[in-house]
Design a protein around this motif. Structure first.
Motif, PDB file in Angstrom:
ATOM      1  N   GLU A 190      99.327   0.396   9.416  1.00 18.43           N
ATOM      2  CA  GLU A 190      99.162   0.125  10.848  1.00 18.43           C
ATOM      3  C   GLU A 190      97.700   0.166  11.267  1.00 18.43           C
ATOM      4  OE1 GLU A 190     101.316   2.408   9.605  1.00 18.43           O
ATOM      5  OE2 GLU A 190     103.053   1.073   9.780  1.00 18.43           O
ATOM      6  N   GLU A 191      96.890   0.933  10.561  1.00 14.50           N
ATOM      7  CA  GLU A 191      95.471   1.096  10.917  1.00 14.50           C
ATOM      8  C   GLU A 191      94.588   0.870   9.690  1.00 14.50           C
ATOM      9  OE1 GLU A 191      95.279   4.362  14.425  1.00 14.50           O
ATOM     10  OE2 GLU A 191      95.796   5.159  12.450  1.00 14.50           O
ATOM     11  N   PRO A 192      94.471  -0.366   9.234  1.00 16.22           N
ATOM     12  CA  PRO A 192      93.668  -0.608   8.037  1.00 16.22           C
ATOM     13  C   PRO A 192      92.203  -0.251   8.201  1.00 16.22           C
ATOM     14  CG  PRO A 192      94.271  -2.670   9.107  1.00 16.22           C
ATOM     15  CD  PRO A 192      95.075  -1.596   9.758  1.00 16.22           C
ATOM     16  N   PHE A 193      91.718  -0.283   9.452  1.00 17.89           N
ATOM     17  CA  PHE A 193      90.320   0.084   9.695  1.00 17.89           C
ATOM     18  C   PHE A 193      90.194   1.264  10.660  1.00 17.89           C
ATOM     19  CE2 PHE A 193      90.018  -4.264   8.183  1.00 17.89           C
ATOM     20  CZ  PHE A 193      88.973  -4.167   7.283  1.00 17.89           C
ATOM     21  N   GLY A 194      91.312   1.869  11.009  1.00 15.93           N
ATOM     22  CA  GLY A 194      91.286   2.947  11.990  1.00 15.93           C
ATOM     23  C   GLY A 194      91.216   4.333  11.393  1.00 15.93           C
ATOM     24  N   TRP A 195      90.365   4.492  10.375  1.00 14.28           N
ATOM     25  CA  TRP A 195      90.292   5.774   9.668  1.00 14.28           C
ATOM     26  C   TRP A 195      89.023   6.565   9.983  1.00 14.28           C
ATOM     27  CZ3 TRP A 195      85.794   4.770   7.322  1.00 14.28           C
ATOM     28  CH2 TRP A 195      85.538   3.479   6.866  1.00 14.28           C
ATOM     29  N   THR A 196      88.208   6.107  10.916  1.00 19.78           N
ATOM     30  CA  THR A 196      86.930   6.780  11.181  1.00 19.78           C
ATOM     31  C   THR A 196      87.117   8.232  11.585  1.00 19.78           C
ATOM     32  OG1 THR A 196      85.946   4.679  11.883  1.00 19.78           O
ATOM     33  CG2 THR A 196      84.782   6.684  12.500  1.00 19.78           C
ATOM     34  N   GLU A 197      88.044   8.500  12.490  1.00 18.51           N
ATOM     35  CA  GLU A 197      88.245   9.882  12.948  1.00 18.51           C
ATOM     36  C   GLU A 197      88.781  10.765  11.837  1.00 18.51           C
ATOM     37  OE1 GLU A 197      90.504  10.148  16.514  1.00 18.51           O
ATOM     38  OE2 GLU A 197      89.077   8.967  17.710  1.00 18.51           O
ATOM     39  N   ARG A 198      89.675  10.243  11.002  1.00 23.80           N
ATOM     40  CA  ARG A 198      90.179  11.036   9.876  1.00 23.80           C
ATOM     41  C   ARG A 198      89.051  11.376   8.910  1.00 23.80           C
ATOM     42  NH1 ARG A 198      94.917   8.074  10.818  1.00 23.80           N
ATOM     43  NH2 ARG A 198      94.213   6.265   9.634  1.00 23.80           N
ATOM     44  N   LEU A 199      88.218  10.390   8.612  1.00 21.39           N
ATOM     45  CA  LEU A 199      87.097  10.631   7.704  1.00 21.39           C
ATOM     46  C   LEU A 199      86.138  11.657   8.297  1.00 21.39           C
ATOM     47  CD1 LEU A 199      85.489   9.840   5.127  1.00 21.39           C
ATOM     48  CD2 LEU A 199      84.343   8.116   6.532  1.00 21.39           C
ATOM     49  N   ALA A 200      85.809  11.503   9.571  1.00 26.80           N
ATOM     50  CA  ALA A 200      84.869  12.425  10.207  1.00 26.80           C
ATOM     51  C   ALA A 200      85.438  13.835  10.276  1.00 26.80           C
ATOM     52  CB  ALA A 200      84.522  11.920  11.603  1.00 26.80           C
ATOM     53  N   GLY A 201      86.692  13.953  10.667  1.00 27.50           N
ATOM     54  CA  GLY A 201      87.274  15.272  10.846  1.00 27.50           C
ATOM     55  C   GLY A 201      87.610  15.980   9.552  1.00 27.50           C
ATOM     56  N   GLN A 202      88.134  15.225   8.580  1.00 26.95           N
ATOM     57  CA  GLN A 202      88.616  15.844   7.352  1.00 26.95           C
ATOM     58  C   GLN A 202      87.578  15.902   6.239  1.00 26.95           C
ATOM     59  OE1 GLN A 202      92.422  14.186   6.113  1.00 26.95           O
ATOM     60  NE2 GLN A 202      93.093  13.935   8.229  1.00 26.95           N
ATOM     61  N   VAL A 203      86.573  15.027   6.288  1.00 22.16           N
ATOM     62  CA  VAL A 203      85.596  14.959   5.191  1.00 22.16           C
ATOM     63  C   VAL A 203      84.174  15.261   5.663  1.00 22.16           C
ATOM     64  CG1 VAL A 203      84.606  13.517   3.372  1.00 22.16           C
ATOM     65  CG2 VAL A 203      87.035  13.300   3.944  1.00 22.16           C
ATOM     66  N   LEU A 204      83.654  14.437   6.572  1.00 26.00           N
ATOM     67  CA  LEU A 204      82.245  14.578   6.940  1.00 26.00           C
ATOM     68  C   LEU A 204      81.965  15.874   7.685  1.00 26.00           C
ATOM     69  CD1 LEU A 204      81.518  10.905   8.053  1.00 26.00           C
ATOM     70  CD2 LEU A 204      81.088  11.974   5.816  1.00 26.00           C
ATOM     71  N   GLY A 205      82.892  16.299   8.532  1.00 29.31           N
ATOM     72  CA  GLY A 205      82.691  17.552   9.259  1.00 29.31           C
ATOM     73  C   GLY A 205      82.516  18.735   8.334  1.00 29.31           C
ATOM     74  N   PRO A 206      83.483  18.990   7.438  1.00 26.66           N
ATOM     75  CA  PRO A 206      83.317  20.109   6.500  1.00 26.66           C
ATOM     76  C   PRO A 206      82.077  19.974   5.614  1.00 26.66           C
ATOM     77  CG  PRO A 206      85.607  19.432   6.582  1.00 26.66           C
ATOM     78  CD  PRO A 206      84.827  18.409   7.359  1.00 26.66           C
ATOM     79  N   LEU A 207      81.817  18.773   5.102  1.00 26.44           N
ATOM     80  CA  LEU A 207      80.643  18.610   4.242  1.00 26.44           C
ATOM     81  C   LEU A 207      79.358  18.907   4.997  1.00 26.44           C
ATOM     82  CD1 LEU A 207      81.460  15.335   2.221  1.00 26.44           C
ATOM     83  CD2 LEU A 207      81.747  17.719   1.499  1.00 26.44           C
ATOM     84  N   SER A 208      79.302  18.522   6.267  1.00 27.71           N
ATOM     85  CA  SER A 208      78.091  18.771   7.055  1.00 27.71           C
ATOM     86  C   SER A 208      77.820  20.258   7.221  1.00 27.71           C
ATOM     87  CB  SER A 208      78.208  18.102   8.426  1.00 27.71           C
ATOM     88  OG  SER A 208      79.150  18.782   9.242  1.00 27.71           O
ATOM     89  N   ARG A 209      78.862  21.083   7.065  1.00 25.01           N
ATOM     90  CA  ARG A 209      78.710  22.539   7.143  1.00 25.01           C
ATOM     91  C   ARG A 209      78.615  23.181   5.770  1.00 25.01           C
ATOM     92  NH1 ARG A 209      82.513  21.115  11.046  1.00 25.01           N
ATOM     93  NH2 ARG A 209      84.289  21.719   9.733  1.00 25.01           N
TER      94      ARG A 209
END
Length: 204
Positions: free
Chosen positions: A62-81
């Motif tokens: 349903e969201e082939p390009f709607g993954w930005t928030e998942r990536l930011a919240g689940q991956v980039l956020g933790p890595l940034s810390r």
């Protein structure tokens, strides 16, 4: 700038400034079917097994390009810390998220998929690579790979990919343009690159 071989590029990546907390995020973008997964796997191997995040694991039917928030919240956020990230993995057969994958805050983390060079992600990137394969060639490769039973999927995907890149292009912001040759991969200065030895100067 002279073209870089993949081993030479890999040797220079650890010298980039961290872009997401202590992590250097390197994105590999290009059209579906271009060969990004193979390129990323080879680059990861040259980087001593650098972790790879595939956006296909975060996208859905349903969201082939709607993954930005998942990536930011689940991956980039933790890595940034400086923390280990854990993201859900989408099952394309069951059509639901099933299982998860850990991504440690390694010196280099590779991010692979169509649209990884989008505007919302570029502030987190140490380097943006664009795999130079024209859309028609990439789609023919994808159809050969996936078989005729997924031809209908490719029809919808092509429409969505064209719309995405029209609204939020990646290639004009690529630091390096990568092409595959008979002798391997070569990376040349991209639209956003600067003529410095090795890798764009403002990234060092």
């Amino acid at each position: 700038m002279n073209d870089l071989t993949l081993p030479r590029l890999a040797a220079l990546v650890p010298g980039l400034a961290p872009s997401c907390g202590p992590v250097r995020v390197v994105a590999v973008d290009g059209h579906a079917g271009a060969g990004k997964t193979t390129l990323t796997a080879r680059l990861a191997a040259l980087l001593d097994g650098a972790p790879v995040v595939h956006t296909d694991d975060l996208a859905t039917h349903e969201e082939p390009f709607g993954w930005t928030e998942r990536l930011a919240g689940q991956v980039l956020g933790p890595l940034s810390r400086g923390r280990t990230a854990r993201h859900e993995v989408y099952d394309w057969v069951a059509r639901e998220f099933a299982g998860s994958r850990e991504v440690p805050p390694a010196p280099v983390v590779l991010l692979e998929g169509v649209g990884t060079g989008r505007a919302a992600l570029r502030p987190y990137l140490a380097l943006l690579l664009w795999l130079e394969v024209d859309p028609g060639t990439a789609r023919r490769r994808g159809l050969r790979r996936d078989g005729p039973e997924l031809a209908h999927f490719w029809t919808g995907w092509t429409r969505d990919e064209d719309a995405h890149f029209a609204a939020d292009p990646s290639r004009p912001f690529a630091d390096l343009l990568v092409r595959q040759t008979a002798g391997g991969y070569l990376a040349a200065q991209g639209p956003a690159g600067h003529a410095e030895p090795g890798i764009p100067g403002d990234r060092l």
